[in-house]
Design a protein around this motif. Structure first.
Motif, PDB file in Angstrom:
ATOM      1  N   SER B 223     -19.442  -2.694   1.111  1.00 40.25           N
ATOM      2  CA  SER B 223     -19.015  -3.941   1.739  1.00 40.25           C
ATOM      3  C   SER B 223     -19.932  -4.276   2.907  1.00 40.25           C
ATOM      4  CB  SER B 223     -17.558  -3.803   2.208  1.00 40.25           C
ATOM      5  OG  SER B 223     -17.132  -4.974   2.838  1.00 40.25           O
ATOM      6  N   PHE B 224     -20.277  -3.255   3.679  1.00 38.27           N
ATOM      7  CA  PHE B 224     -21.197  -3.463   4.800  1.00 38.27           C
ATOM      8  C   PHE B 224     -22.554  -3.964   4.301  1.00 38.27           C
ATOM      9  CE2 PHE B 224     -24.791  -1.575   7.136  1.00 38.27           C
ATOM     10  CZ  PHE B 224     -24.700  -2.330   8.308  1.00 38.27           C
ATOM     11  N   GLU B 225     -23.077  -3.322   3.267  1.00 34.42           N
ATOM     12  CA  GLU B 225     -24.407  -3.711   2.781  1.00 34.42           C
ATOM     13  C   GLU B 225     -24.420  -5.114   2.187  1.00 34.42           C
ATOM     14  OE1 GLU B 225     -25.881  -0.038   0.497  1.00 34.42           O
ATOM     15  OE2 GLU B 225     -27.542  -0.704   1.763  1.00 34.42           O
ATOM     16  N   THR B 226     -23.260  -5.529   1.650  1.00 34.98           N
ATOM     17  CA  THR B 226     -23.170  -6.884   1.102  1.00 34.98           C
ATOM     18  C   THR B 226     -23.519  -7.920   2.168  1.00 34.98           C
ATOM     19  OG1 THR B 226     -21.423  -6.133  -0.342  1.00 34.98           O
ATOM     20  CG2 THR B 226     -21.608  -8.492  -0.034  1.00 34.98           C
ATOM     21  N   ILE B 227     -23.098  -7.653   3.401  1.00 42.56           N
ATOM     22  CA  ILE B 227     -23.341  -8.605   4.478  1.00 42.56           C
ATOM     23  C   ILE B 227     -24.831  -8.882   4.603  1.00 42.56           C
ATOM     24  CG2 ILE B 227     -23.137  -9.004   6.957  1.00 42.56           C
ATOM     25  CD1 ILE B 227     -20.657  -7.192   6.923  1.00 42.56           C
ATOM     26  N   LYS B 228     -25.594  -7.790   4.707  1.00 44.90           N
ATOM     27  CA  LYS B 228     -27.037  -7.962   4.904  1.00 44.90           C
ATOM     28  C   LYS B 228     -27.737  -8.384   3.602  1.00 44.90           C
ATOM     29  CE  LYS B 228     -29.893  -4.347   5.150  1.00 44.90           C
ATOM     30  NZ  LYS B 228     -31.106  -4.526   4.333  1.00 44.90           N
ATOM     31  N   ASN B 229     -27.484  -7.616   2.540  1.00 41.11           N
ATOM     32  CA  ASN B 229     -28.247  -7.825   1.309  1.00 41.11           C
ATOM     33  C   ASN B 229     -27.954  -9.161   0.634  1.00 41.11           C
ATOM     34  OD1 ASN B 229     -29.252  -5.324   1.792  1.00 41.11           O
ATOM     35  ND2 ASN B 229     -28.183  -4.285   0.131  1.00 41.11           N
ATOM     36  N   LEU B 230     -26.682  -9.558   0.618  1.00 38.98           N
ATOM     37  CA  LEU B 230     -26.346 -10.785  -0.108  1.00 38.98           C
ATOM     38  C   LEU B 230     -26.108 -11.966   0.820  1.00 38.98           C
ATOM     39  CD1 LEU B 230     -23.971  -9.441  -2.904  1.00 38.98           C
ATOM     40  CD2 LEU B 230     -26.405  -9.956  -3.034  1.00 38.98           C
ATOM     41  N   LYS B 231     -25.234 -11.746   1.799  1.00 36.95           N
ATOM     42  CA  LYS B 231     -24.807 -12.906   2.585  1.00 36.95           C
ATOM     43  C   LYS B 231     -25.892 -13.411   3.520  1.00 36.95           C
ATOM     44  CE  LYS B 231     -19.953 -11.858   2.023  1.00 36.95           C
ATOM     45  NZ  LYS B 231     -18.606 -11.719   2.585  1.00 36.95           N
ATOM     46  N   ILE B 232     -26.843 -12.560   3.886  1.00 37.11           N
ATOM     47  CA  ILE B 232     -27.872 -12.989   4.835  1.00 37.11           C
ATOM     48  C   ILE B 232     -29.273 -13.021   4.219  1.00 37.11           C
ATOM     49  CG2 ILE B 232     -29.028 -12.396   6.994  1.00 37.11           C
ATOM     50  CD1 ILE B 232     -26.307 -11.546   8.040  1.00 37.11           C
ATOM     51  N   GLU B 233     -29.674 -11.926   3.573  1.00 39.97           N
ATOM     52  CA  GLU B 233     -31.057 -11.893   3.070  1.00 39.97           C
ATOM     53  C   GLU B 233     -31.318 -12.926   1.979  1.00 39.97           C
ATOM     54  OE1 GLU B 233     -32.209  -7.261   4.088  1.00 39.97           O
ATOM     55  OE2 GLU B 233     -31.902  -7.840   2.000  1.00 39.97           O
ATOM     56  N   LEU B 234     -30.353 -13.128   1.107  1.00 40.64           N
ATOM     57  CA  LEU B 234     -30.574 -14.098   0.016  1.00 40.64           C
ATOM     58  C   LEU B 234     -30.799 -15.512   0.536  1.00 40.64           C
ATOM     59  CD1 LEU B 234     -28.350 -13.209  -3.083  1.00 40.64           C
ATOM     60  CD2 LEU B 234     -30.837 -13.331  -2.936  1.00 40.64           C
ATOM     61  N   PRO B 235     -29.896 -16.083   1.361  1.00 39.28           N
ATOM     62  CA  PRO B 235     -30.182 -17.435   1.857  1.00 39.28           C
ATOM     63  C   PRO B 235     -31.424 -17.500   2.741  1.00 39.28           C
ATOM     64  CG  PRO B 235     -28.153 -16.550   2.841  1.00 39.28           C
ATOM     65  CD  PRO B 235     -28.546 -15.631   1.734  1.00 39.28           C
ATOM     66  N   LEU B 236     -31.751 -16.396   3.401  1.00 39.52           N
ATOM     67  CA  LEU B 236     -32.975 -16.389   4.218  1.00 39.52           C
ATOM     68  C   LEU B 236     -34.236 -16.331   3.351  1.00 39.52           C
ATOM     69  CD1 LEU B 236     -32.210 -14.003   7.250  1.00 39.52           C
ATOM     70  CD2 LEU B 236     -32.598 -16.472   7.329  1.00 39.52           C
ATOM     71  N   GLY B 237     -34.046 -16.129   2.042  1.00 39.89           N
ATOM     72  CA  GLY B 237     -35.194 -16.037   1.142  1.00 39.89           C
ATOM     73  C   GLY B 237     -35.965 -14.749   1.312  1.00 39.89           C
ATOM     74  N   LYS B 238     -35.229 -13.671   1.614  1.00 38.20           N
ATOM     75  CA  LYS B 238     -35.883 -12.411   1.964  1.00 38.20           C
ATOM     76  C   LYS B 238     -36.069 -11.463   0.786  1.00 38.20           C
ATOM     77  CE  LYS B 238     -36.858 -12.573   6.292  1.00 38.20           C
ATOM     78  NZ  LYS B 238     -38.185 -12.237   6.797  1.00 38.20           N
ATOM     79  N   ARG B 239     -35.590 -11.865  -0.378  1.00 42.30           N
ATOM     80  CA  ARG B 239     -35.772 -10.986  -1.532  1.00 42.30           C
ATOM     81  C   ARG B 239     -37.215 -11.154  -2.029  1.00 42.30           C
ATOM     82  NH1 ARG B 239     -32.676  -8.276  -0.830  1.00 42.30           N
ATOM     83  NH2 ARG B 239     -30.622  -8.960  -1.433  1.00 42.30           N
ATOM     84  N   PRO B 240     -37.859 -10.053  -2.467  1.00 47.44           N
ATOM     85  CA  PRO B 240     -39.221 -10.227  -2.985  1.00 47.44           C
ATOM     86  C   PRO B 240     -39.179 -11.227  -4.149  1.00 47.44           C
ATOM     87  CG  PRO B 240     -38.646  -7.902  -2.870  1.00 47.44           C
ATOM     88  CD  PRO B 240     -37.400  -8.663  -2.589  1.00 47.44           C
ATOM     89  N   GLY B 241     -40.131 -12.122  -4.166  1.00 49.75           N
ATOM     90  CA  GLY B 241     -40.137 -13.101  -5.249  1.00 49.75           C
ATOM     91  C   GLY B 241     -39.557 -14.434  -4.805  1.00 49.75           C
ATOM     92  N   GLN B 242     -38.664 -14.406  -3.832  1.00 43.85           N
ATOM     93  CA  GLN B 242     -38.179 -15.672  -3.271  1.00 43.85           C
ATOM     94  C   GLN B 242     -39.326 -16.268  -2.462  1.00 43.85           C
ATOM     95  OE1 GLN B 242     -34.426 -14.206  -1.353  1.00 43.85           O
ATOM     96  NE2 GLN B 242     -33.539 -16.086  -2.179  1.00 43.85           N
ATOM     97  N   ILE B 245     -36.722 -20.228   2.012  1.00 44.11           N
ATOM     98  CA  ILE B 245     -35.308 -20.052   2.315  1.00 44.11           C
ATOM     99  C   ILE B 245     -34.477 -20.762   1.237  1.00 44.11           C
ATOM    100  CG2 ILE B 245     -35.512 -19.776   4.823  1.00 44.11           C
ATOM    101  CD1 ILE B 245     -34.686 -22.807   4.930  1.00 44.11           C
ATOM    102  N   GLU B 246     -33.300 -20.217   0.949  1.00 44.35           N
ATOM    103  CA  GLU B 246     -32.416 -20.853  -0.031  1.00 44.35           C
ATOM    104  C   GLU B 246     -31.024 -20.969   0.580  1.00 44.35           C
ATOM    105  OE1 GLU B 246     -32.918 -19.849  -4.240  1.00 44.35           O
ATOM    106  OE2 GLU B 246     -34.432 -18.380  -3.637  1.00 44.35           O
ATOM    107  N   PRO B 247     -30.859 -21.942   1.491  1.00 42.68           N
ATOM    108  CA  PRO B 247     -29.618 -22.048   2.268  1.00 42.68           C
ATOM    109  C   PRO B 247     -28.369 -22.167   1.383  1.00 42.68           C
ATOM    110  CG  PRO B 247     -31.277 -23.562   3.092  1.00 42.68           C
ATOM    111  CD  PRO B 247     -31.808 -23.013   1.818  1.00 42.68           C
ATOM    112  N   LYS B 248     -28.554 -22.666   0.175  1.00 45.69           N
ATOM    113  CA  LYS B 248     -27.398 -22.861  -0.701  1.00 45.69           C
ATOM    114  C   LYS B 248     -26.787 -21.531  -1.140  1.00 45.69           C
ATOM    115  CE  LYS B 248     -25.862 -25.831  -4.300  1.00 45.69           C
ATOM    116  NZ  LYS B 248     -26.127 -26.658  -5.473  1.00 45.69           N
ATOM    117  N   LEU B 249     -27.528 -20.436  -0.971  1.00 50.03           N
ATOM    118  CA  LEU B 249     -27.031 -19.137  -1.426  1.00 50.03           C
ATOM    119  C   LEU B 249     -26.121 -18.456  -0.413  1.00 50.03           C
ATOM    120  CD1 LEU B 249     -30.184 -17.699  -3.239  1.00 50.03           C
ATOM    121  CD2 LEU B 249     -28.205 -18.849  -4.218  1.00 50.03           C
ATOM    122  N   VAL B 250     -25.823 -19.131   0.702  1.00 52.18           N
ATOM    123  CA  VAL B 250     -24.871 -18.502   1.632  1.00 52.18           C
ATOM    124  C   VAL B 250     -23.506 -18.407   0.976  1.00 52.18           C
ATOM    125  CG1 VAL B 250     -25.979 -19.293   3.770  1.00 52.18           C
ATOM    126  CG2 VAL B 250     -24.244 -20.731   2.657  1.00 52.18           C
TER     127      VAL B 250
END
Lengths: 439, 368
Positions: B223-242, B245-250
């Motif tokens: 649950s803790f890792e979800t915060i960083k990995n999904l709720k924050i890194e994804l909309p920030l466009g921080k995944r390799p390949g992104q 930024i993808e604000p819609k992914l919040v």
């Protein structure tokens, strides 16, 4: 001198210990293979992960389809039964198949490396070269084999124990009672024994007892007057570790295998309890010059086994921290280590750096093992680089921020987080991108 | 004889070694069972109970809305949804026992709170009236599908959403059945906790893989890792390949309430770590357990210190716009939070389990 050694090796002794060793070891292999399939580990370990960590020099070993892997395990079971009962060329084939199938499954993924799997692989290897003219159906009272066969098995067992014991002679194990000071209290709920594990002196007692047990148990097993007591200690010790730790079949394997030190008469009784004599006295190979070569090979094997675990002295730094020369050296349950590894992949055209979610590629066990072992970190980094290049990234560089805690000490960086791991290659040379542990 | 001597040597060695070492840490016996009891009675069951009640409130509001499609009723549903989803976040780390993956069902969290949702799947369900909330399309059900149905998007006006409900006859039906599906799933989990699972949970008081401590710990970290990995890194466009930024992914993009939910999530992680219930009453938790093991106190100090940094950066994120907008305009405050969460990860993920000696995977470890 050399002549005497040959004589010692070539002396004829009873075949009973070998026959009973084959029965016990084969049965354990059957049990272990069935258990492996039953627990769903073929899927968990081999078919489901997207990526497999490779043994150095064995990157050509690939996993196979689920069907093939089940077939291989069936073959393993059949060959294990084969080494129990067959003789002649059939025995030899069974032993080769057992060695190959078992070793293949071990080589698929480094994540699951265990000293005891390595040990089982070595025993399977040695069994290939055992006299094949005996079986449980032979007349054991009159069947003899050359001493070297039993000697090498016993020597291998002795190396395992003594080295496991010597590895425990270090400040942290003996004086600080680490990692047992972590592991024992965690088991304070175990039926009857819980309070013992929770007692504050227990980690010290267990650390010292463990070290002394491993170092000296073979001596007491060899010496006839102490043998029975020593064997009871073997049972007690391995049962305790079996209760305490998640180590699967290994307590059973060691208890089974250590019976090789018992007398010939005892082995005859054991074999006869399960299998009736059927065949007449088998034709025995007469001693030939082949034996001389064989004895040299045994000697070479033993020299390797004795020297290889010491390779760690050639590397700089703390062995437990860098793990350079750690494996294949009988260092068992020696430290509590865990890490968190975060990988950053950078596109060298856009300069954009992304953060990897490890769970997309690794199962929890793989991630856990990888996050504290430098060579696995390097392998995963290379995998990530190649993976994202195939996804269109331009010449990715991969770096990793890895925090590791060793024996409950505050975690710190294991490797240089700025090094592009794509530029590093694994080899026997010291890894200069490690950050050494300094107190 | 020899054996006797052997044992005498061992005991002497042990005895003297113990005497010489003055630095023996006093291992207070930590009552794991009491900790589990606290988690069950003060955190887990109350969370499900509150959730269950709140869902009923949500359904009531949906029923009123169904019989009378007005703006006021729609806003009521939205409020009830927000309240219920907030409660869910306090239960999202407890995917164990009845809430764990079972048969065809994934964990409760995946079944009722998957995001990002699939707009097209939900649209087509609403258009065709082909409603199924038990198939594999987990991105077309749950709380965040409800959100999409209720809000449609951060820039959609209330009136146009209301209009959609009057045009699309199946939209209300989707709303109702989707909420009912959540209710069924949550009620089952709650009833199992209230009847049999609570005792089972408390009784599994070891540290092995199947133990409650290990399972709870794993889900806590997840649950803790979800915060960083999904709720924050994804909309920030921080995944390799992104590539941007993808604000819609919040999380909760359509309602624009992402930051509120994020705060509840982070606060709840803290409560689990401390063993604190919703009223702030402190009970036995992972922190208290850590304080009884070797070097545990030091780890607690470092953990709490870094956690303060997490909270400081969290509180610096502007609240005057939805998180997606903040990321679009100036992602720096969110990036700061990401950095602090990254620094924090090791304390929860590997240091804690290592010091506590919790087994986290099923496979055999290296043994003798």
């Amino acid at each position: 001198m050399i002549e005497k050694a040959h004589q010692f090796f070539n002396t004829k002794i009873s075949a009973a210990p070998l026959v009973s060793f084959r029965l016990i070891f084969g049965a354990l292999m059957v049990f272990s293979a069935i258990r492996f399939m039953y627990l769903g580990w073929i899927e968990d370990h081999f078919t489901e992960p997207l990526f497999h960590f490779k043994y150095y020099g064995f990157s050509w070993v690939k996993s196979a389809s689920r069907f093939t892997l089940y077939a291989i395990h069936m073959l393993m079971i059949l060959s294990a039964i084969g080494i129990m009962f067959l003789q002649g060329i059939a025995y030899r084939i069974a032993a080769v198949v057992l060695f190959l199938t078992f070793t293949y499954t071990e080589l698929i993924d480094l994540t699951y490396y265990l000293n005891h799997y390595y040990f089982v692989s070595l025993i399977c290897f040695l069994l290939i070269f055992m006299p094949s003219y005996v079986s449980p159906f032979s007349n054991l009272k009159n069947t003899q084999i050359k001493r070297s066969s039993i000697f090498i098995l016993k020597a291998q067992i002795a190396i395992l124990y003594v080295y496991a014991g010597l590895a425990k002679i270090n400040y942290e194990w003996l004086i600080e009672a680490l990692p047992l000071k972590i592991w024992l209290p965690a088991n304070d709920n175990i039926f009857l024994l819980g309070p013992l594990f929770a007692w504050k002196y227990s980690p010290y007692i267990f650390s010292w007892a463990g070290m002394l047990y491993d170092t000296f148990i073979v001596l007491f097993l060899v010496y006839t007057p102490t043998r029975v007591w020593a064997y009871l200690t073997v049972i007690l010790f391995h049962s305790l570790t079996g209760i305490l730790f998640q180590i699967g079949v290994f307590p059973l394997v060691m208890i089974g295998i250590a019976s090789i030190f018992f007398s010939d008469a005892w082995h005859v009784k054991l074999v006869r309890f399960f299998v009736k004599e059927k065949a007449p006295v088998p034709k025995q190979n007469s001693p030939s010059s082949n034996y001389t070569l064989f004895n040299y090979l045994i000697l070479g094997y033993l020299v390797f086994q004795v020297l290889f675990p010491w390779r760690y002295v050639l590397y700089p730094g703390n062995l437990f921290w860098t793990e350079e020369g750690y494996r294949f050296s009988w260092r068992v349950m020696l430290m509590e280590k865990a890490g968190t590894a975060t990988f950053y992949v950078k596109d060298n055209k856009t300069g954009r750096e992304g953060i990897v979610n490890n769970t997309e590629f690794l199962n929890p066990h793989q991630e856990k093992q990888m996050a504290m072992q430098p060579d696995m970190i390097l392998q995963f980094a290379h995998f990530l680089g190649q993976y994202y290049e195939s996804k269109g990234m331009h010449k990715p560089s991969v770096r990793a921020e890895v925090y590791v805690t060793l024996n409950a000490r505050p975690s710190r960086l294991l490797i240089d987080p700025n090094v592009d791991l794509m530029k590093e290659k694994d080899s026997f040379k010291p890894k200069n991108w490690l950050i050494h542990y300094k107190d | 004889m020899k054996k006797g001597l052997f044992y005498i040597i061992i005991s002497t060695l042990i005895f003297t070694s113990c005497k010489r070492d003055k630095d023996i840490k006093n291992q207070d016996n930590f009552d794991r069972e009491a900790m589990l009891k606290n988690y069950a009675e003060e955190l887990i069951i109350p969370a499900y109970e509150e959730l269950n009640l709140s869902i009923q409130g949500l359904l009531n509001s949906i029923n009123s809305f169904e019989s009378n499609i007005t703006l006021q009723n729609l806003n009521n549903v939205k409020l009830e949804w927000q309240k219920t989803y907030s409660v869910w976040i306090t239960a999202n780390a407890f995917n164990i026992g009845p809430a764990s993956e079972q048969g065809l069902n994934k964990s409760l969290n995946e079944e009722i709170a998957t995001f990002p949702i699939s707009e097209s799947k939900i649209q087509s369900a609403v258009e065709t009236g082909n409603l199924n909330f038990n198939d594999f399309n987990r991105d077309a059900r749950g709380f965040l599908a409800l959100e999409y149905i209720l809000f449609n998007g951060p820039n959609t006006s209330e009136d146009s959403v209301l209009n959609l409900f009057t045009i699309q006859t199946n939209r209300t039906l989707f709303l109702k059945q989707c909420a009912q599906n959540i209710q069924t799933r949550v009620a089952r989990v709650l009833s199992e906790w209230q009847t049999t699972y609570k005792n089972e949970f408390i009784a599994r008081n070891g540290t092995d893989v199947g133990s409650s401590t290990s399972q709870l710990y794993n889900e806590f970290v997840k649950s803790f890792e979800t915060i960083k990995n999904l709720k924050i890194e994804l909309p920030l466009g921080k995944r390799p390949g992104q590539i941007q930024i993808e604000p819609k992914l919040v999380e909760a993009y359509y309602s624009g309430l992402s930051l509120d939910f994020l705060k509840i999530h982070i606060q709840n992680i803290e409560r689990i770590y401390l063993g604190q219930n919703k009223n702030g009453q402190d009970g036995l938790g992972f922190k208290d357990y850590l304080e009884t093991v070797t070097n545990g106190k030091e780890l607690v100090v470092s953990t709490l210190k870094q956690w303060e940094n997490v909270n400081n950066t969290l509180n610096k994120i502007p609240t005057n716009a939805p998180l997606s907008e903040i990321i679009r305009n100036n992602s720096e405050p969110v990036e700061d939070l990401r950095i602090e969460l990254q620094k924090h990860t090791r304390f929860f993920k590997s240091d804690m389990s290592s010091l506590l000696g919790i087994a986290i995977t099923y496979s055999s470890g290296d043994g003798d």
